[in-house]
Write an enzyme that holds these catalytic residues in place. Structure first.
Site, mmCIF file in Angstrom:
data_model
loop_
_atom_site.group_PDB
_atom_site.id
_atom_site.type_symbol
_atom_site.label_atom_id
_atom_site.label_comp_id
_atom_site.label_asym_id
_atom_site.label_seq_id
_atom_site.Cartn_x
_atom_site.Cartn_y
_atom_site.Cartn_z
ATOM 1 N N SER A 199 -6.875 14.874 27.250
ATOM 2 C CA SER A 199 -7.044 16.133 27.974
ATOM 3 C C SER A 199 -5.806 17.025 27.907
ATOM 4 C CB SER A 199 -7.395 15.855 29.441
ATOM 5 O OG SER A 199 -6.404 15.041 30.046
ATOM 6 N N ASP A 250 -5.500 19.356 40.631
ATOM 7 C CA ASP A 250 -5.537 17.889 40.625
ATOM 8 C C ASP A 250 -4.143 17.266 40.616
ATOM 9 O OD1 ASP A 250 -4.634 18.214 38.012
ATOM 10 O OD2 ASP A 250 -6.465 17.484 37.070
ATOM 11 N N HIS A 272 -2.853 17.682 35.617
ATOM 12 C CA HIS A 272 -2.949 18.448 34.380
ATOM 13 C C HIS A 272 -2.203 19.784 34.482
ATOM 14 C CE1 HIS A 272 -6.452 15.722 34.077
ATOM 15 N NE2 HIS A 272 -6.163 15.747 32.786
#
Length: 210
Positions: free
Chosen positions: A32, A178, A181
């Site tokens: 990611s 979050d 990230h």
């Protein structure tokens, strides 16, 4: 006069070949962090890195082969079809999800080595991008995990960027909600810090001095 004309034509032909040289083809192969989790495609790591390199007159194209949630084992399974023919170099960034899941570091190392081996068999250069284990995994796990990347780089003579999230960790203004990230600004800082290493990597592929 004919000789002079031939020299001029030959020079123009050589110049034309140089001008038409294809850009270096890179693939960002990772999870990611490479894919650009929850970000527009134009703000992903590969997109921002390509723009930064082109702005420095480095002719390069970087394809995004990042898959959110991918592990090193997933990378082994898909490396052959995720990295197409014609690729000159791969920016290899995997391992974060291994650490989050507590996968034994020795298994991660084995998988990353398999990926590097497959790419080298194809004559594709590799820039290895490292990760650090989360502190909550404990000192022993962290020591075993964190040495994966420098050891692998040394063994295969790979270019190495030690820690992809350098400068972004623990800075909420550079992260998504979050807390894991990077956001657009976080990616921009990552690109700024990675740029000299990636630029040198491209130069080695081109065979030109850094």
């Amino acid at each position: 006069m004919l000789l002079h004309f031939a020299v001029i034509v030959g020079g123009l032909f050589t110049f034309g070949l140089a001008a038409a040289a294809e850009p270096v083809q890179l693939v960002g192969f990772g999870d990611s962090l490479m894919a650009g989790y929850q970000l527009p495609a134009e703000q992903s790591l590969t997109a921002q890195l390509e723009n930064a390199l082109v702005a420095k007159t480095v002719e390069v194209r970087i394809a995004n082969a990042g898959v959110s949630g991918d592990t090193s084992a997933g990378g082994v399974a898909r490396v052959d079809w995720s990295v197409p023919e014609g690729t000159d170099g791969v920016i290899l960034e995997l391992g974060a999800n291994d650490a989050l899941r507590g996968i034994p570091p020795e298994e991660t190392a084995k998988n990353l080595e398999a990926i590097v081996g497959r790419l080298k068999e194809r004559g594709i250069a590799v820039l290895l991008v490292g990760m650090l284990a989360p502190p909550n995994m404990g000192a022993d796990y962290g020591e075993r995990f964190n040495r994966i990347y420098p050891q692998l780089a040394a063994k295969y003579g790979l270019a190495l960027y030690p820690f992809i999230l350098d400068g972004v960790v623990n800075r909420s203004e550079l992260q998504l909600e979050d807390g894991m990230h990077p956001n657009e600004k976080g990616i921009a800082l990552m690109v700024e810090r990675m740029l000299p290493v990636v630029r040198d990597f491209v130069k080695t592929i081109e065979g030109t001095p850094n």
